[in-house]
Design a protein around this motif. Structure first.
Motif, short mmCIF file in Angstrom:
data_model
loop_
_atom_site.label_atom_id
_atom_site.label_comp_id
_atom_site.label_asym_id
_atom_site.label_seq_id
_atom_site.Cartn_x
_atom_site.Cartn_y
_atom_site.Cartn_z
N SER A 47 66.21 -40.45 56.20
CA SER A 47 66.84 -41.32 55.23
C SER A 47 66.20 -42.71 55.28
CB SER A 47 68.33 -41.43 55.57
OG SER A 47 68.89 -42.47 54.83
N ASP A 48 65.97 -43.24 54.11
CA ASP A 48 65.40 -44.59 54.07
C ASP A 48 66.50 -45.64 54.02
OD1 ASP A 48 62.88 -43.67 54.14
OD2 ASP A 48 62.69 -43.52 51.96
N ALA A 49 67.72 -45.16 53.89
CA ALA A 49 68.82 -46.12 53.78
C ALA A 49 68.90 -46.96 55.04
CB ALA A 49 70.14 -45.37 53.59
N SER A 50 69.31 -48.21 54.91
CA SER A 50 69.36 -49.08 56.08
C SER A 50 70.46 -48.58 57.02
CB SER A 50 69.62 -50.51 55.63
OG SER A 50 70.87 -50.55 54.97
N ILE A 51 70.20 -48.76 58.29
CA ILE A 51 71.10 -48.21 59.30
C ILE A 51 72.06 -49.29 59.77
CG2 ILE A 51 71.12 -47.35 61.67
CD1 ILE A 51 68.47 -45.93 60.93
N THR A 52 73.35 -48.95 59.77
CA THR A 52 74.33 -49.91 60.30
C THR A 52 74.97 -49.32 61.54
OG1 THR A 52 75.94 -48.98 58.79
CG2 THR A 52 74.88 -51.03 58.11
#
Lengths: 162, 500
Positions: free
Chosen positions: B370-375
């Motif tokens: 996933s390229d989504a930013s990691i929180t």
């Protein structure tokens, strides 16, 4: 009277001639090496084209050179099985000379060449090592696993009755 | 008295059998074994059946030495004389008992043959060891050369970077350092892959095979390289619309190694790559890879070795790196075919065919990052590694993660001490630490009821299924492979964060 044919296994010592015969006739195998001195003869009746054929199989002591074999052993032979050991290059170093000797002196006799102990080597690498000798090998067998042993004798038997 | 001596020393060792012209036994002295009178001689033993044809030619005599016969309870080795007879004399057989001599000879020959065979195997083994030693030395030289190039870049640009931090040139140096590190990683991946293929423990991992994605990727990697070297580069593909699955990672490894070799050996002209899938209803689909270059080529003997899958290593073609060995090993592993045509100064064409599979509906799902930013949730973690550079890298990669508190230690005992002092959310353990190693530390943490719930992450450079299984059994449910990227580290932390 049954029709019979004499088959002789030749080749260097320790290539597994006796083991091939024991696997074919008795379906047994032992890892122990026991030198054959002189000749052991066994027979096996096989069915070929719905007819019975008696194979008289001569297990001759191994020699590095076919010319050193006593000619009387080879009298009346219908088929030769030339056996080499795939794991020992010395057993096929002079293969061409050996096969030429048989073809020249026994021109009417059937000849098959078998690389035994194929379970001990990588078959593809072995064939690559053989180079130009590779086409001369007609069968790749293992008396230990039974691979190709029955086929070897049965195919020769079929050829002999034709 | 003479007769008595003869009886004891000669007659006892010899038997005469008289036959008629049809091979029927008419008389036998039975000194060695009993034979049935008036029966065909071939009934006695198969040996006699094999000499039956000799009856036809009269006045012939043949000697057969050391024939092994088992007749009734009698087992022995005999010299057999057969005389086919004539008008005055019936055919006859004379058998001499040579059992003792044969047994003695057998013992000697057995010893001699065993020693000859043993010697031959020793020689084969010695030759193999010598060849392996030569290979090992050349391999070390090749790897050392291949690694030295990117390492020189890393060392050089790092030095320059110290002086130009924060400038655009500095950023460029960082990128070059990163690229060189990737080259080193690829070399090590290739080495590991080769070792696995040679050990026969390489697994097959089926993923969706999408030729457009593959060619886009290859275009991105190679177009700049070709341009830089002044080579024409063409990349063509053809495939039916079906969905396919294959071991795409290894297929890519094959293509990359083939193209890398082509680039390495081609100074002018072109490199062409064709990828096509042959899919006919009756047979399994085949991926065909063809790489054609106009480079320096190599001799016929070398191409024969490759085509026949004979053990072929980089050293056979000077300077070819590990590439061809990898290609050869992978193609064989995937049950494919490899053919090569090359001639000095005329270029090289390599054809590879690899059987692939039609994709079932469920098999087409491909795991993607996933390229989504990691929180991340607030985390307190221990990282244990005896290499301070690795610790520093770990801390720097998490420098911007304000939620993550890192406690860095150098050995397993300190990990256990820290766990006594404070609760943590996870422990990252280097597997091969000096002192208390990662596996032992993990087992101790998992055996303590106060700490057994803490997720353990193994830092490891291994890909071995056996070793990974061992890590799992020690309680390390997660792994972070070395070398790792910041993204991979964050993904592991996200997993831990999700279970909190």
């Amino acid at each position: 009277m049954l029709k019979s044919k004499k088959i002789v296994l030749v080749g260097h010592f320790g290539v597994g001639k006796s083991s091939l015969i024991r696997r074919y006739v008795q379906n047994v195998f032992s890892d122990d090496y026991f030198v054959t001195v002189g000749v052991h003869i066994v027979k096996k009746v096989v069915q070929v084209n719905n007819q019975e054929l008696t194979l008289l199989i001569w297990d001759i002591e191994g020699k590095e050179d076919m010319k050193k074999l006593r000619p009387s052993f080879l009298l009346g032979t219908s088929g030769f099985i030339y056996v080499l050991d795939a794991s020992r290059p010395s057993t096929y170093e002079i293969l061409e000379d050996e096969l030429d000797f048989i073809r020249t002196n026994y021109p009417k006799t059937e000849l098959v060449t078998v690389a035994n102990k194929i379970d001990l080597v990588d078959k593809e690498s072995f064939i690559a090592t053989l180079g130009e000798k590779a086409p001369w090998i007609t069968h790749f067998s293992s008396a230990k696993t039974g691979e190709c042993v029955e086929l070897l004798f049965e195919k020769l038997a079929h050829t002999l009755v034709q | 008295m003479l007769e008595a001596i003869r009886e004891r020393y000669i007659f006892n060792k010899c038997q005469v059998i008289i036959l008629d012209d049809d091979g029927i036994i008419t008389l036998s002295d039975d000194h060695l074994f009993e034979v049935p009178n008036a029966q065909p001689i071939e009934n006695v033993h198969p040996f006699f059946e094999t000499i039956r044809h000799l009856f036809d030619d009269k006045n012939e005599e043949h000697v057969f030495h050391c024939i092994h016969l088992e007749i009734g309870d009698v087992i022995g080795n005999y010299n057999v004389i057969f005389n086919s007879g004539n008008k005055e004399q019936n055919p006859f057989l004379v058998l001499y008992d040579f059992t003792e001599n044969c047994n003695y000879i057998q013992t000697i020959v057995q010893r001699r043959n065993e020693s000859v065979i043993a010697l031959e195997f020793e020689q084969i083994q010695a030759q193999r060891l010598q060849a392996e030693q030569v290979f090992k030395n050349k391999l070390i030289a090749t790897i050392s050369h291949d690694l030295r190039t990117p390492l020189t870049s890393i060392a050089g640009f790092a030095e320059l970077l110290q002086k130009q931090q924060g400038t655009p040139q500095g950023a460029n140096y960082v990128q070059l350092i990163s690229q060189s590190a990737t080259v080193i990683k690829d070399i090590l991946d290739n080495l590991l892959g080769l070792a696995k293929l040679e050990a026969g423990v390489a697994e097959t991992q089926l993923k969706k095979l999408h030729l457009p994605e593959l060619t886009d990727y290859l275009e991105a990697i190679y177009a700049p390289k070709m341009q830089q070297k002044g080579l024409q580069f063409s990349l063509k593909k053809s495939a039916p619309k079906n969905a396919f699955i294959a071991d795409t990672t290894r297929i890519l490894q094959v293509i990359i190694n083939l193209v890398d070799n082509a680039v390495k050996f081609t100074e002018k002209g072109s490199i062409q790559v064709f990828l096509s899938v042959l899919a006919e209803a009756a047979t399994e689909p085949i991926l065909q890879i063809t790489v054609i270059d106009t480079g320096i080529g190599f001799p016929q003997e070398a191409t024969e070795k490759i085509g026949s899958f004979q053990r072929f290593h980089s050293t056979d073609v000077e300077g070819s790196g590990l590439g061809l060995s990898i290609v050869q090993g992978v193609v064989k592993h995937l049950q494919g075919k490899l053919d090569i045509q090359s001639a000095p100064d005329k270029g090289t064409t390599v054809w590879v065919e690899i059987p692939i599979q039609y994709a079932a509906e469920t098999a087409t799902a491909v795991q993607t990052n996933s390229d989504a930013s990691i929180t991340l949730a607030p985390l307190k973690i221990i990282v244990a590694d005896d290499n301070d550079v690795n610790i520093l890298l770990f801390q720097q990669m998490l420098a911007e993660q304000e939620n993550v508190q890192v406690i860095a230690v150098n050995d397993g005992n300190t990990v256990l001490d820290e766990l006594q002092k404070q609760p943590v959310d996870a422990v990252f353990l280097d597997v091969h630490m000096d002192g208390l190693d990662g596996i032992t530390t993990a087992k101790l943490i998992k055996s303590n009821k106060l700490t057994k719930h803490i997720p353990l992450v193994a830092f490891t450079a291994t890909n071995s299924a056996e070793e990974l299984d061992m890590l799992q059994k020690a309680g390390m449910s997660l792994t972070l492979g070395k070398p790792f990227t910041q993204q991979q580290l964050l993904q592991v932390l996200q997993q831990i964060s999700a279970t909190k």
